[in-house]
Design a protein around this motif. Structure first.
Motif, PDB file in Angstrom:
ATOM      1  N   THR A 421      -9.059  16.246 -11.031  1.00 17.27           N
ATOM      2  CA  THR A 421      -9.810  16.301  -9.954  1.00 17.27           C
ATOM      3  C   THR A 421      -9.257  17.048  -8.929  1.00 17.27           C
ATOM      4  OG1 THR A 421     -10.264  14.020 -10.668  1.00 17.27           O
ATOM      5  CG2 THR A 421     -10.357  14.075  -8.160  1.00 17.27           C
ATOM      6  N   PRO A 422      -9.959  17.876  -8.576  1.00 18.52           N
ATOM      7  CA  PRO A 422     -10.021  18.653  -7.607  1.00 18.52           C
ATOM      8  C   PRO A 422      -8.968  18.223  -6.476  1.00 18.52           C
ATOM      9  CG  PRO A 422     -11.849  19.529  -8.254  1.00 18.52           C
ATOM     10  CD  PRO A 422     -10.949  17.834  -8.346  1.00 18.52           C
ATOM     11  N   GLY A 423      -8.168  18.484  -6.151  1.00 18.17           N
ATOM     12  CA  GLY A 423      -6.939  17.853  -5.054  1.00 18.17           C
ATOM     13  C   GLY A 423      -6.159  16.720  -5.459  1.00 18.17           C
ATOM     14  N   VAL A 424      -5.871  16.188  -6.468  1.00 15.43           N
ATOM     15  CA  VAL A 424      -5.534  15.401  -7.152  1.00 15.43           C
ATOM     16  C   VAL A 424      -3.555  14.932  -6.272  1.00 15.43           C
ATOM     17  CG1 VAL A 424      -4.305  16.414  -8.700  1.00 15.43           C
ATOM     18  CG2 VAL A 424      -5.293  13.277  -9.033  1.00 15.43           C
ATOM     19  N   ARG A 425      -3.113  16.211  -6.280  1.00 13.70           N
ATOM     20  CA  ARG A 425      -1.654  15.787  -5.418  1.00 13.70           C
ATOM     21  C   ARG A 425      -2.105  15.144  -4.039  1.00 13.70           C
ATOM     22  NH1 ARG A 425       1.988  19.420  -7.480  1.00 13.70           N
ATOM     23  NH2 ARG A 425       1.729  21.118  -9.185  1.00 13.70           N
ATOM     24  N   ARG A 426      -2.528  15.881  -3.426  1.00 13.79           N
ATOM     25  CA  ARG A 426      -3.019  14.729  -1.988  1.00 13.79           C
ATOM     26  C   ARG A 426      -3.936  13.502  -1.966  1.00 13.79           C
ATOM     27  NH1 ARG A 426      -2.823  18.926   2.155  1.00 13.79           N
ATOM     28  NH2 ARG A 426      -3.194  20.836   1.382  1.00 13.79           N
ATOM     29  N   LEU A 427      -3.916  13.209  -3.323  1.00 19.41           N
ATOM     30  CA  LEU A 427      -4.973  12.041  -3.326  1.00 19.41           C
ATOM     31  C   LEU A 427      -3.744  10.829  -4.300  1.00 19.41           C
ATOM     32  CD1 LEU A 427      -8.317  12.681  -5.445  1.00 19.41           C
ATOM     33  CD2 LEU A 427      -8.174  12.248  -2.866  1.00 19.41           C
ATOM     34  N   VAL A 428      -3.193  11.163  -4.715  1.00 21.14           N
ATOM     35  CA  VAL A 428      -2.038  10.583  -4.951  1.00 21.14           C
ATOM     36  C   VAL A 428      -0.969  10.214  -4.181  1.00 21.14           C
ATOM     37  CG1 VAL A 428       0.199  10.298  -6.608  1.00 21.14           C
ATOM     38  CG2 VAL A 428      -1.541  11.909  -7.363  1.00 21.14           C
ATOM     39  N   GLU A 429      -0.759  11.188  -3.299  1.00 23.35           N
ATOM     40  CA  GLU A 429       0.538  10.902  -1.963  1.00 23.35           C
ATOM     41  C   GLU A 429       0.043  10.075  -0.815  1.00 23.35           C
ATOM     42  OE1 GLU A 429      -0.285  14.527   0.849  1.00 23.35           O
ATOM     43  OE2 GLU A 429       1.756  13.495   2.261  1.00 23.35           O
ATOM     44  N   ARG A 430      -1.463  10.340  -1.261  1.00 27.03           N
ATOM     45  CA  ARG A 430      -2.721   9.768   0.255  1.00 27.03           C
ATOM     46  C   ARG A 430      -2.558   7.931   0.079  1.00 27.03           C
ATOM     47  NH1 ARG A 430      -6.281  11.633   3.705  1.00 27.03           N
ATOM     48  NH2 ARG A 430      -4.168  12.807   4.042  1.00 27.03           N
ATOM     49  N   LEU A 431      -2.711   7.749  -1.334  1.00 28.77           N
ATOM     50  CA  LEU A 431      -2.730   5.937  -2.137  1.00 28.77           C
ATOM     51  C   LEU A 431      -1.797   5.837  -2.258  1.00 28.77           C
ATOM     52  CD1 LEU A 431      -5.457   6.317  -5.432  1.00 28.77           C
ATOM     53  CD2 LEU A 431      -5.951   5.871  -3.016  1.00 28.77           C
ATOM     54  N   ASP A 432      -0.452   6.577  -2.162  1.00 26.09           N
ATOM     55  CA  ASP A 432       1.044   5.366  -1.803  1.00 26.09           C
ATOM     56  C   ASP A 432       1.074   5.537  -0.667  1.00 26.09           C
ATOM     57  OD1 ASP A 432       3.189   5.758  -3.840  1.00 26.09           O
ATOM     58  OD2 ASP A 432       3.948   6.740  -3.030  1.00 26.09           O
ATOM     59  N   GLY A 435       0.218   2.076   0.158  1.00 25.79           N
ATOM     60  CA  GLY A 435       0.425   1.341  -0.803  1.00 25.79           C
ATOM     61  C   GLY A 435      -0.108   0.770  -1.627  1.00 25.79           C
ATOM     62  N   PHE A 436      -1.234   1.807  -2.520  1.00 25.64           N
ATOM     63  CA  PHE A 436      -1.693   1.472  -3.813  1.00 25.64           C
ATOM     64  C   PHE A 436      -0.921   1.679  -4.891  1.00 25.64           C
ATOM     65  CE2 PHE A 436      -5.420   1.061  -0.703  1.00 25.64           C
ATOM     66  CZ  PHE A 436      -5.160  -0.072  -0.920  1.00 25.64           C
ATOM     67  N   THR A 437      -0.942   1.431  -6.309  1.00 25.44           N
ATOM     68  CA  THR A 437      -0.061   1.635  -7.384  1.00 25.44           C
ATOM     69  C   THR A 437      -0.922   2.240  -8.070  1.00 25.44           C
ATOM     70  OG1 THR A 437       1.001  -0.403  -7.230  1.00 25.44           O
ATOM     71  CG2 THR A 437       0.794   0.959  -9.053  1.00 25.44           C
ATOM     72  N   VAL A 438      -0.466   3.963  -8.303  1.00 25.35           N
ATOM     73  CA  VAL A 438      -1.422   4.694  -8.772  1.00 25.35           C
ATOM     74  C   VAL A 438      -1.012   4.946 -10.580  1.00 25.35           C
ATOM     75  CG1 VAL A 438      -2.573   6.977  -8.620  1.00 25.35           C
ATOM     76  CG2 VAL A 438      -2.009   5.930  -6.647  1.00 25.35           C
ATOM     77  N   THR A 439      -2.089   5.205 -11.510  1.00 27.59           N
ATOM     78  CA  THR A 439      -1.982   5.971 -12.432  1.00 27.59           C
ATOM     79  C   THR A 439      -2.293   7.095 -12.794  1.00 27.59           C
ATOM     80  OG1 THR A 439      -1.637   3.891 -13.848  1.00 27.59           O
ATOM     81  CG2 THR A 439      -2.105   5.765 -15.045  1.00 27.59           C
ATOM     82  N   ILE A 440      -1.736   8.001 -13.117  1.00 23.30           N
ATOM     83  CA  ILE A 440      -2.187   9.329 -13.083  1.00 23.30           C
ATOM     84  C   ILE A 440      -2.630   9.336 -14.335  1.00 23.30           C
ATOM     85  CG2 ILE A 440      -2.075  12.198 -13.486  1.00 23.30           C
ATOM     86  CD1 ILE A 440      -0.135  12.039 -11.244  1.00 23.30           C
ATOM     87  N   TYR A 441      -4.041   9.774 -15.376  1.00 27.93           N
ATOM     88  CA  TYR A 441      -4.215  10.062 -16.411  1.00 27.93           C
ATOM     89  C   TYR A 441      -5.184  11.269 -16.894  1.00 27.93           C
ATOM     90  CZ  TYR A 441      -9.254   8.965 -15.309  1.00 27.93           C
ATOM     91  OH  TYR A 441     -10.507   8.872 -14.577  1.00 27.93           O
ATOM     92  N   GLY A 442      -5.030  11.880 -17.942  1.00 28.30           N
ATOM     93  CA  GLY A 442      -5.187  13.070 -18.753  1.00 28.30           C
ATOM     94  C   GLY A 442      -4.992  14.225 -18.592  1.00 28.30           C
ATOM     95  N   VAL A 443      -3.941  13.676 -18.510  1.00 28.20           N
ATOM     96  CA  VAL A 443      -2.700  14.518 -18.887  1.00 28.20           C
ATOM     97  C   VAL A 443      -1.854  15.157 -19.391  1.00 28.20           C
ATOM     98  CG1 VAL A 443      -0.206  15.982 -18.060  1.00 28.20           C
ATOM     99  CG2 VAL A 443      -1.556  13.535 -16.636  1.00 28.20           C
ATOM    100  N   ARG A 444      -2.448  16.586 -19.654  1.00 26.15           N
ATOM    101  CA  ARG A 444      -2.594  16.983 -21.077  1.00 26.15           C
ATOM    102  C   ARG A 444      -1.170  17.742 -21.884  1.00 26.15           C
ATOM    103  NH1 ARG A 444      -5.022  13.553 -22.723  1.00 26.15           N
ATOM    104  NH2 ARG A 444      -6.718  13.764 -21.635  1.00 26.15           N
TER     105      ARG A 444
END
Ligand SMILES: [Mg+2]
Length: 490
Positions: A421-432, A435-444
């Motif tokens: 997903t474009p900009g995924v790093r920023r999205l992970v940071e924002r959710l974090d 205070g939400f818990t995050v899974t990153i999927y689709g890592v190849r």
């Protein structure tokens, strides 16, 4: 010359760091980075300034130039201008323009790009205990604020932060003695109590001076050959050269943090199951599909890639996973009867709900079904992908946070983001941050996996079939363990 073409520079750095760590276990270790040409690709600033010259002088020398045309150092500006076909009578004016504006706020803030991978390397060292990253730059002192501001802006999505106490700059702006400034930087950090163990710079003559200054070779010298051909005769014999900040050479398997939950994607064949059970990864994603098309009359479950008889395989699989005390991740779909069938199968196999992880698309289940799942599966991870909310999350508005809060109220306790997903790093940071818990999927790929690890999400899903991690001589199969038994309990 020792090592130069033989050893990968990131491997050399990893080895030297480990030895320094062992030798000076109690010390605060420091790796020093030059900024321009080492962290930042100076070609962007050069092109920015040359095109600004055009705009301000009604000329068009650089309007068609691209970043790849900036293949000369600033010290070779005249030769570079000649190669671009600029008339010689403009050289002096362009040089003067460059000197006047190179450290302007606009150039510092807008025209900088980090080299690929360098922020990840910095993040890696910033995460290590008693290890620090210092900046040793010949930029003048009066640019302290702009330098920190621009680097922190660029580093933010990598979770990299630079602080003023770890930035050494050239004291006098009018002094041209860059080498003296760099040596003073090393001594400054030593006086502050740090033990410099490595220095990365793109200028061979600086590394040569550091080599002479450090006869005991405590500091590993790394030449960032990132920009253009440097004069190799100035390279000290013990410097290691490289031009790619490759995490896969830097981070050994044994150093992967153990508190991240790892999920093995696609355990959907007997061979994959065997490989998974040989690893010490806790969670298996069984790639179960629930649908009706196998048999129009009765709902069934099967593996994503499996043949018609694979329901039986799934049952065998569940038994083995339960015996091995592993966690099981499954998808639930829109067909409620099929979901019930799968849940019954899990129950029959005696899987405890705290060993279960449900991945559910928002479009497939509604509020009532989410609430029911949370109620009947206490302790299970209930995850939903939120990539479709990326624009809202990216804007950081209240609406996205409200939607996610509502989903948590329904019983969702995990949000998943696709690595692509474009900009995924920023999205992970924002959710974090929210205070939400995050899974990153689709890592190849391994490189992506390591980059994802550096973001420190709660979980990462990958298939772990990285060629670099395989051990070819263990039986006929690859062994994909990450490290140590502790992972089992992550
Ligand atoms: Mg430099």
């Amino acid at each position: 010359m020792q090592n130069v073409a033989i050893q990968n520079w990131m491997q050399a750095l990893a080895g030297h760091y480990e030895r320094s760590r062992t030798a000076f276990a109690q010390d605060d270790l420091l790796i020093l980075f030059d900024i321009d040409g080492t962290i930042l690709d100076s070609r962007y600033m050069l092109l920015y300034l040359l095109q600004a010259y055009d705009r301000n002088h009604n000329t068009g020398f650089f309007s068609a130039c691209r970043i790849t045309d900036m293949s000369f150092s600033v010290a070779e500006l005249e030769a570079g201008l000649r190669s671009l076909g600029v008339p010689a009578d403009h050289f002096a004016a362009i040089q003067a323009w460059y000197n006047r504006h190179r450290w302007s706020m606009a150039a510092v803030l807008e025209a900088h790009r980090p080299f690929p991978g360098v922020m990840d390397v910095i993040r890696w060292f910033q995460l290590q205990p008693h290890t620090h990253v210092g900046l040793n730059t010949a930029r003048p002192e009066h640019l302290r604020e702009e330098t920190l501001c621009s680097l922190n802006k660029l580093g933010r999505e990598y979770r990299v932060q630079f602080t003023s106490d770890l930035l050494f700059m050239r004291e006098a702006a009018d002094s041209d003695d860059v080498i003296a400034a760099k040596l003073a930087g090393i001594e400054h950090f030593r006086a502050c109590g740090y033990r410099p163990f490595a220095m990365v710079d793109n200028q061979p003559q600086i590394l040569e001076a550091v080599a002479a200054h450090d006869p005991g070779k405590a500091i590993l010298l790394l030449h960032a050959g990132t920009l253009f051909q440097q004069r190799p005769e100035q390279m000290p014999a013990n410097a290691v050269q490289g031009n790619v900040y490759d995490l896969t050479e830097l981070i050994p398997k044994k150093a992967i943090p153990r508190h991240i939950q790892f999920v093995w994607d696609g355990v959907s064949s007997e061979a994959a199951l065997t490989q998974f059970l040989e690893s010490n990864i806790r969670w298996a994603d069984l790639s179960v599909l629930t649908d009706r098309y196998m048999n129009d009359q009765s709902p069934d479950v099967r593996h994503a890639n499996g043949p018609a008889q694979s329901s039986a395989l799934l049952q065998t699989c569940l038994q083995q996973l339960r015996q091995a005390d592993r966690g099981i991740k499954v998808n639930l779909g829109a067909d409620l009867a099929c979901n019930r069938s799968l849940l019954r199968l899990l129950q029959t196999a005696g899987i405890d709900s705290s060993d279960l992880w449900f991945h559910v698309d928002m479009e497939d289940l509604g509020e009532a079904q989410f609430r029911q799942l949370a109620e009947t599966q206490p302790g299970a991870i209930i995850e939903t992908p939120v990539d479709f909310l990326a624009p809202l999350i990216g804007n950081g508005g209240q609406l996205a946070e409200n939607i996610l809060d509502r989903l948590c109220d329904w019983g969702v306790n995990r949000f998943a983001l696709d690595w692509s997903t474009p900009g995924v790093r920023r999205l992970v940071e924002r959710l974090d941050d929210w205070g939400f818990t995050v899974t990153i999927y689709g890592v190849r790929e391994l490189q992506d996996f390591l980059q994802a690890v550096l973001l420190m999400p709660r979980a990462i899903c990958s298939d772990f079939s990285y060629a670099k991690w395989r051990e070819p001589h263990v039986g006929k199969r690859a062994v994909h363990d990450i490290d140590g038994a502790v992972l089992r309990h992550a």
